[in-house]
Write a protein that holds these residues in place. Structure first.
Motif, PDB file in Angstrom:
ATOM      1  N   UNK A   7      14.092  30.113 -29.333  1.00 50.77           N
ATOM      2  CA  UNK A   7      13.647  31.284 -28.577  1.00 50.77           C
ATOM      3  C   UNK A   7      12.819  30.837 -27.376  1.00 50.77           C
ATOM      4  N   UNK A   8      13.342  30.986 -26.145  1.00 48.69           N
ATOM      5  CA  UNK A   8      12.593  30.573 -24.958  1.00 48.69           C
ATOM      6  C   UNK A   8      11.247  31.292 -24.809  1.00 48.69           C
ATOM      7  N   UNK A   9      11.055  32.406 -25.491  1.00 46.03           N
ATOM      8  CA  UNK A   9       9.771  33.112 -25.407  1.00 46.03           C
ATOM      9  C   UNK A   9       8.641  32.288 -26.022  1.00 46.03           C
ATOM     10  N   UNK A  10       8.977  31.180 -26.697  1.00 45.95           N
ATOM     11  CA  UNK A  10       7.955  30.288 -27.236  1.00 45.95           C
ATOM     12  C   UNK A  10       7.080  29.722 -26.123  1.00 45.95           C
ATOM     13  N   UNK A  11       7.536  29.792 -24.873  1.00 49.80           N
ATOM     14  CA  UNK A  11       6.784  29.247 -23.747  1.00 49.80           C
ATOM     15  C   UNK A  11       5.944  30.301 -23.022  1.00 49.80           C
ATOM     16  N   UNK A  12       5.880  31.504 -23.547  1.00 49.27           N
ATOM     17  CA  UNK A  12       5.129  32.573 -22.875  1.00 49.27           C
ATOM     18  C   UNK A  12       3.692  32.134 -22.639  1.00 49.27           C
ATOM     19  N   UNK A  13       3.244  32.237 -21.388  1.00 47.07           N
ATOM     20  CA  UNK A  13       1.876  31.885 -21.029  1.00 47.07           C
ATOM     21  C   UNK A  13       1.631  30.399 -20.866  1.00 47.07           C
ATOM     22  N   UNK A  14       2.632  29.565 -21.083  1.00 43.86           N
ATOM     23  CA  UNK A  14       2.449  28.118 -20.995  1.00 43.86           C
ATOM     24  C   UNK A  14       3.248  27.516 -19.834  1.00 43.86           C
ATOM     25  N   UNK A  15       3.729  28.339 -18.949  1.00 48.11           N
ATOM     26  CA  UNK A  15       4.737  27.958 -17.983  1.00 48.11           C
ATOM     27  C   UNK A  15       4.229  28.210 -16.563  1.00 48.11           C
ATOM     28  N   UNK A  16       4.352  27.235 -15.678  1.00 45.45           N
ATOM     29  CA  UNK A  16       4.013  27.400 -14.270  1.00 45.45           C
ATOM     30  C   UNK A  16       5.228  26.969 -13.462  1.00 45.45           C
ATOM     31  N   UNK A  17       5.617  27.775 -12.465  1.00 48.89           N
ATOM     32  CA  UNK A  17       6.769  27.396 -11.664  1.00 48.89           C
ATOM     33  C   UNK A  17       6.553  27.703 -10.197  1.00 48.89           C
ATOM     34  N   UNK A  18       7.402  27.105  -9.360  1.00 51.10           N
ATOM     35  CA  UNK A  18       7.359  27.359  -7.917  1.00 51.10           C
ATOM     36  C   UNK A  18       8.793  27.322  -7.389  1.00 51.10           C
ATOM     37  N   UNK A  19       8.994  28.045  -6.296  1.00 53.00           N
ATOM     38  CA  UNK A  19      10.319  28.162  -5.694  1.00 53.00           C
ATOM     39  C   UNK A  19      10.152  28.011  -4.193  1.00 53.00           C
ATOM     40  N   UNK A  20      10.761  26.980  -3.619  1.00 59.26           N
ATOM     41  CA  UNK A  20      10.680  26.799  -2.166  1.00 59.26           C
ATOM     42  C   UNK A  20      12.085  26.869  -1.582  1.00 59.26           C
TER      43      UNK A  20
END
Length: 149
Positions: A23-36
């Motif tokens: 379940x990818x929701x296991x990463x809720x609140x632990x994830x930082x991303x950026x899009x350029x």
């Protein structure tokens, strides 16, 4: 002896087949991303998507907490870390899925690649990832105004 081995192997195979999908929701609140984004002069639209797992410092602990609560939180972070190490393979599979979901959602929300994209490169480790791609559609005037830097 043969029957015992057969029973053990069957049990292992059945348990592997019956496990629920990650379940990818296991990463809720632990994830930082950026899009350029980058739009070339000939209208080619490129992007770089970067993601990383948030560390304890990214999840900033308030300094005004009593010492006891800060110590408890750090112990919980250590326990979480140890549990993550025990489940490293499952975690890596979940991380790959989370990166893919994060990229898809980011592209949908930004409206950058309206007709999909071609993945140019992918680099995924246990705590960070980078995906570079090229949109299937060319840049419009609206895209240039919105995304050009």
């Amino acid at each position: 002896m043969f029957k015992t081995c057969l029973v053990i192997c069957s049990a292992v195979l059945l348990s592997a087949c019956s496990s629920s999908p990650p379940d990818p929701m296991d990463f809720a609140g632990q994830f930082r991303d950026s899009f350029s984004t980058q739009i070339k002069g000939d209208g080619i639209k490129l992007f770089t998507y970067k993601a990383k797992l948030a560390t304890a410092t990214d999840r900033a602990l308030p300094n005004d907490q009593p010492h006891e609560q800060r110590v408890t939180r750090r112990k919980q972070d250590l326990q979480s870390y140890l549990a993550e190490q025990r489940n490293a393979e499952k975690r890596l599979e979940l991380w790959h899925q989370q990166v893919d979901i994060g990229l898809q959602k980011t592209i949908e929300m930004s409206g950058y690649c309206k007709n999909g994209f071609i993945e140019l490169s992918r680099y995924v480790e246990t705590d960070r990832a980078e995906i570079r791609g090229e949109c299937n559609d060319g840049a419009t005037e609206k895209d240039i105004k919105k995304f050009a830097r």
